[in-house]
Design a protein around this motif. Sequence first.
Motif, PDB file in Angstrom:
ATOM      1  N   ASP A 201       0.821  -1.212   0.000  1.00 43.98           N
ATOM      2  CA  ASP A 201       0.000   0.000   0.000  1.00 43.98           C
ATOM      3  C   ASP A 201       0.855   1.262   0.000  1.00 43.98           C
ATOM      4  O   ASP A 201       0.414   2.323  -0.440  1.00 43.98           O
ATOM      5  N   ALA A 202       2.082   1.161   0.486  1.00 44.60           N
ATOM      6  CA  ALA A 202       2.972   2.316   0.549  1.00 44.60           C
ATOM      7  C   ALA A 202       3.797   2.479  -0.729  1.00 44.60           C
ATOM      8  O   ALA A 202       4.603   3.406  -0.818  1.00 44.60           O
ATOM      9  N   SER A 203       3.611   1.590  -1.707  1.00 45.14           N
ATOM     10  CA  SER A 203       4.358   1.655  -2.958  1.00 45.14           C
ATOM     11  C   SER A 203       3.711   2.649  -3.919  1.00 45.14           C
ATOM     12  O   SER A 203       2.539   2.997  -3.784  1.00 45.14           O
ATOM     13  N   ASP A 204       4.497   3.074  -4.927  1.00 47.18           N
ATOM     14  CA  ASP A 204       3.925   3.902  -5.991  1.00 47.18           C
ATOM     15  C   ASP A 204       3.058   3.060  -6.913  1.00 47.18           C
ATOM     16  O   ASP A 204       1.968   3.471  -7.310  1.00 47.18           O
ATOM     17  N   ARG A 205       3.573   1.867  -7.255  1.00 49.50           N
ATOM     18  CA  ARG A 205       2.791   0.917  -8.047  1.00 49.50           C
ATOM     19  C   ARG A 205       3.040  -0.492  -7.535  1.00 49.50           C
ATOM     20  O   ARG A 205       4.079  -0.773  -6.950  1.00 49.50           O
ATOM     21  N   VAL A 206       2.061  -1.359  -7.802  1.00 46.89           N
ATOM     22  CA  VAL A 206       2.105  -2.724  -7.285  1.00 46.89           C
ATOM     23  C   VAL A 206       1.780  -3.701  -8.406  1.00 46.89           C
ATOM     24  O   VAL A 206       0.866  -3.465  -9.204  1.00 46.89           O
ATOM     25  N   MET A 207       2.544  -4.793  -8.453  1.00 45.85           N
ATOM     26  CA  MET A 207       2.195  -5.915  -9.323  1.00 45.85           C
ATOM     27  C   MET A 207       1.794  -7.086  -8.440  1.00 45.85           C
ATOM     28  O   MET A 207       2.559  -7.503  -7.568  1.00 45.85           O
ATOM     29  N   GLY A 221      -4.142   2.862  -5.059  1.00 46.66           N
ATOM     30  CA  GLY A 221      -5.479   3.447  -5.080  1.00 46.66           C
ATOM     31  C   GLY A 221      -6.316   2.936  -6.232  1.00 46.66           C
ATOM     32  O   GLY A 221      -7.514   2.677  -6.083  1.00 46.66           O
ATOM     33  N   GLU A 222      -5.684   2.766  -7.387  1.00 44.98           N
ATOM     34  CA  GLU A 222      -6.406   2.253  -8.557  1.00 44.98           C
ATOM     35  C   GLU A 222      -6.821   0.798  -8.345  1.00 44.98           C
ATOM     36  O   GLU A 222      -7.935   0.396  -8.710  1.00 44.98           O
ATOM     37  N   LEU A 223      -5.941  -0.003  -7.743  1.00 46.12           N
ATOM     38  CA  LEU A 223      -6.276  -1.408  -7.488  1.00 46.12           C
ATOM     39  C   LEU A 223      -7.392  -1.531  -6.459  1.00 46.12           C
ATOM     40  O   LEU A 223      -8.280  -2.387  -6.590  1.00 46.12           O
ATOM     41  N   ARG A 224      -7.357  -0.674  -5.433  1.00 44.95           N
ATOM     42  CA  ARG A 224      -8.436  -0.710  -4.435  1.00 44.95           C
ATOM     43  C   ARG A 224      -9.767  -0.334  -5.063  1.00 44.95           C
ATOM     44  O   ARG A 224     -10.816  -0.888  -4.703  1.00 44.95           O
ATOM     45  N   ARG A 226     -10.780  -1.081  -7.961  1.00 45.03           N
ATOM     46  CA  ARG A 226     -11.315  -2.237  -8.698  1.00 45.03           C
ATOM     47  C   ARG A 226     -12.097  -3.183  -7.787  1.00 45.03           C
ATOM     48  O   ARG A 226     -12.960  -3.927  -8.255  1.00 45.03           O
ATOM     49  N   ALA A 227     -11.765  -3.177  -6.488  1.00 41.98           N
ATOM     50  CA  ALA A 227     -12.467  -4.056  -5.537  1.00 41.98           C
ATOM     51  C   ALA A 227     -13.639  -3.358  -4.865  1.00 41.98           C
ATOM     52  O   ALA A 227     -14.315  -3.960  -4.019  1.00 41.98           O
ATOM     53  N   GLN A 228     -13.877  -2.107  -5.231  1.00 38.52           N
ATOM     54  CA  GLN A 228     -14.976  -1.351  -4.616  1.00 38.52           C
ATOM     55  C   GLN A 228     -16.307  -2.060  -4.845  1.00 38.52           C
ATOM     56  O   GLN A 228     -16.585  -2.546  -5.934  1.00 38.52           O
ATOM     57  N   GLY A 229     -17.127  -2.125  -3.804  1.00 41.69           N
ATOM     58  CA  GLY A 229     -18.427  -2.772  -3.908  1.00 41.69           C
ATOM     59  C   GLY A 229     -18.408  -4.275  -3.681  1.00 41.69           C
ATOM     60  O   GLY A 229     -19.463  -4.912  -3.688  1.00 41.69           O
ATOM     61  N   ARG A 230     -17.223  -4.837  -3.474  1.00 41.27           N
ATOM     62  CA  ARG A 230     -17.126  -6.287  -3.261  1.00 41.27           C
ATOM     63  C   ARG A 230     -16.602  -6.631  -1.866  1.00 41.27           C
ATOM     64  O   ARG A 230     -16.280  -7.776  -1.576  1.00 41.27           O
ATOM     65  N   VAL A 231     -16.537  -5.614  -1.003  1.00 36.37           N
ATOM     66  CA  VAL A 231     -16.073  -5.810   0.374  1.00 36.37           C
ATOM     67  C   VAL A 231     -17.110  -5.229   1.327  1.00 36.37           C
ATOM     68  O   VAL A 231     -17.556  -4.086   1.151  1.00 36.37           O
ATOM     69  N   TYR A 232     -17.504  -6.021   2.328  1.00 38.79           N
ATOM     70  CA  TYR A 232     -18.548  -5.607   3.261  1.00 38.79           C
ATOM     71  C   TYR A 232     -18.106  -5.877   4.692  1.00 38.79           C
ATOM     72  O   TYR A 232     -17.253  -6.734   4.948  1.00 38.79           O
ATOM     73  N   GLN A 233     -18.711  -5.137   5.615  1.00 38.45           N
ATOM     74  CA  GLN A 233     -18.468  -5.399   7.030  1.00 38.45           C
ATOM     75  C   GLN A 233     -19.807  -5.576   7.742  1.00 38.45           C
ATOM     76  O   GLN A 233     -20.806  -4.942   7.389  1.00 38.45           O
ATOM     77  N   ILE A 234     -19.792  -6.461   8.728  1.00 38.64           N
ATOM     78  CA  ILE A 234     -21.010  -6.782   9.471  1.00 38.64           C
ATOM     79  C   ILE A 234     -20.675  -6.723  10.953  1.00 38.64           C
ATOM     80  O   ILE A 234     -19.710  -7.354  11.411  1.00 38.64           O
ATOM     81  N   ALA A 284     -17.678  -1.642   2.659  1.00 33.58           N
ATOM     82  CA  ALA A 284     -16.451  -1.215   3.346  1.00 33.58           C
ATOM     83  C   ALA A 284     -15.425  -0.767   2.316  1.00 33.58           C
ATOM     84  O   ALA A 284     -15.440  -1.215   1.170  1.00 33.58           O
ATOM     85  N   GLU A 285     -14.531   0.111   2.748  1.00 33.34           N
ATOM     86  CA  GLU A 285     -13.455   0.578   1.875  1.00 33.34           C
ATOM     87  C   GLU A 285     -12.424  -0.546   1.723  1.00 33.34           C
ATOM     88  O   GLU A 285     -11.898  -1.055   2.713  1.00 33.34           O
ATOM     89  N   PRO A 286     -12.122  -0.979   0.488  1.00 37.78           N
ATOM     90  CA  PRO A 286     -11.191  -2.102   0.310  1.00 37.78           C
ATOM     91  C   PRO A 286      -9.770  -1.759   0.751  1.00 37.78           C
ATOM     92  O   PRO A 286      -9.301  -0.642   0.556  1.00 37.78           O
ATOM     93  N   SER A 287      -9.107  -2.722   1.366  1.00 40.16           N
ATOM     94  CA  SER A 287      -7.686  -2.627   1.675  1.00 40.16           C
ATOM     95  C   SER A 287      -6.926  -3.408   0.605  1.00 40.16           C
ATOM     96  O   SER A 287      -7.520  -4.104  -0.228  1.00 40.16           O
ATOM     97  N   MET A 288      -5.588  -3.347   0.635  1.00 34.99           N
ATOM     98  CA  MET A 288      -4.812  -4.125  -0.327  1.00 34.99           C
ATOM     99  C   MET A 288      -4.976  -5.623  -0.091  1.00 34.99           C
ATOM    100  O   MET A 288      -4.901  -6.410  -1.021  1.00 34.99           O
ATOM    101  N   GLU A 289      -5.218  -6.035   1.155  1.00 37.79           N
ATOM    102  CA  GLU A 289      -5.491  -7.449   1.411  1.00 37.79           C
ATOM    103  C   GLU A 289      -6.794  -7.868   0.729  1.00 37.79           C
ATOM    104  O   GLU A 289      -6.891  -8.946   0.160  1.00 37.79           O
ATOM    105  N   ASP A 290      -7.811  -6.985   0.805  1.00 36.54           N
ATOM    106  CA  ASP A 290      -9.060  -7.268   0.100  1.00 36.54           C
ATOM    107  C   ASP A 290      -8.830  -7.372  -1.403  1.00 36.54           C
ATOM    108  O   ASP A 290      -9.395  -8.242  -2.076  1.00 36.54           O
TER     109      ASP A 290
END
Length: 568
Positions: A201-207, A221-224, A226-234, A284-290
Amino acid sequence: MASSAVIEAQGLGRRFGARTVLEGLSFEVHAGEVFGIVGPDGAGKTTLLQMLAAILRPSAGTCQVLGVDVRHRPSLVQARVGFMSQGFSLYDRLTVAENLAFAAAIRDVPQPALAPRKAELLAMAGLDRFQKRREGALSGGMRKKLALCANLIHEPPLLILDEPSLGVDPLSRRELWRILDRARAGGRTIVFATSYMDEADASDRVMLLSGGRPLALGPPGELRARAQGRVYQIKASKAAGLEDALQAQPKVISFQRRAGDELRVQMRDAAPPETVEGLTAEPAEPSMEDVFTVASAGPGPPPPESMRAALGTEAPAHRADRSVIDAAGVTRRFGDFTAVDAVTLSVRSGEILGLLGPNGAGKTTLIRILCGLLAPTHGRAQVAGFDVARESAEVRARIGYMSQRFSLYPDLTTRENLRFFARAYGVARDALDTRTRWAAQRTGLDADDQKTVAALSGAMRQRLALACAIVHRPEVLFLDEPTSGVDPLSRYRFWRLIASLAADGIGVVVTTHYLEEATFCDRLGLMMDGRMIAHGALSDLTQTLGLQRASVEDVFLGFIARERARAA
């Protein structure tokens, strides 16, 4: 090549015999960029970095580093980069100063430049007080920092780092990245491999890499996004019924219990998960793990069955809610050095204790004592009702142990490993098939798989190591950094296995450097300099420090800072 491109790869691939390790990688890395390569063990990260450092030749495609073709002029690339492997490449019989002097000599650092560079690097790494200490006597975190200094001594424009913070504690990891931040501020380009998503998450770009192929490439930020809307919290105070409901839904990739009675759920599409009555799933806001979990999702293993369902009448008769570990004032000295200092703790059946601490805190020595492998110098400890010093054989027969390196036999199959460990733990011959099939079923393995361990993925070797540790139905299970180097999805699934074993009455002691895993534990023990400096539930430890909604890392570092302040 564009003027700012330090690395340019097109269609890069690598085979070892008939086995393809990397395939179809095309990317650029620009001057001054921090480029993270993220993936589990076996994804191809090390192979890729070795090709970028011109140590390995590509089997396919082209790669230029600092304007030089790695295939045609590898020595020129090697002379201009700093490559830090996982194995450190240091000399344990040389001192800190001697290792740096040797690294400078083979890199042709001018003699007048050596002294100021060495002084600057050692001060930056906090190693100036340890110049006369042998490398073999340093802690893991200090060795990592020294290895980094050795690769900076010739002031390379490009640093290539293979999992620089793997196996070091969070405090050392922070210090290591301070050095890298200063190197970047000095204009250096950094390419590094990691399995820590916060570093990505602290990198400029990630592969993102999996199975030797790219899953995704772009800014965090761009990768996160892409996962928007597919992560939820309960929010759920009692999650047992909800977890069963989530486990049964095909569109649920994974879910994890987090601090504050929260479940985090990753989905295969944007539809929210179905919940039980009275509970609502919120986006929920996606993390890089998500992001990695969503990108790498595939068919998962079947949910672990309960121990009694899998074994029937052969299920272990663990007594509920009894103490399985009782230690009072346990101390271990090696000459004048105190490795464990008056530690007192207890673990009950069905409880998960997370043992945290910096490298050299005494965690491994304490576990060796509790396993009956090392007698305490002072104090007493009982495990499964037996004294670890006087009845060590009885202790070892009732515990399971999974080391960080798994201790499997790579030339044996799954079944052969299981049968070997079952016999080593004293399982009777007429019970071997029952035990090995149960252990395999419990951990999502095929007991009849004919592949050798060497051919298994890191996640499958991890599951096999756990199966071998529980095949004899232990009362206490010791896990030493069991999830080191595996991807987030495999880690989450592995922790559900641990939770299911605890639910069947096994007491679990686990060490980890992934601090977010502490939220999966019932209680935590924080160690430093051989002492237990804090012990209790995460919520209680947070309150003790007077923190509000703090992360596990905040709690961990808070107690270390408090302990250092007391010592000062």
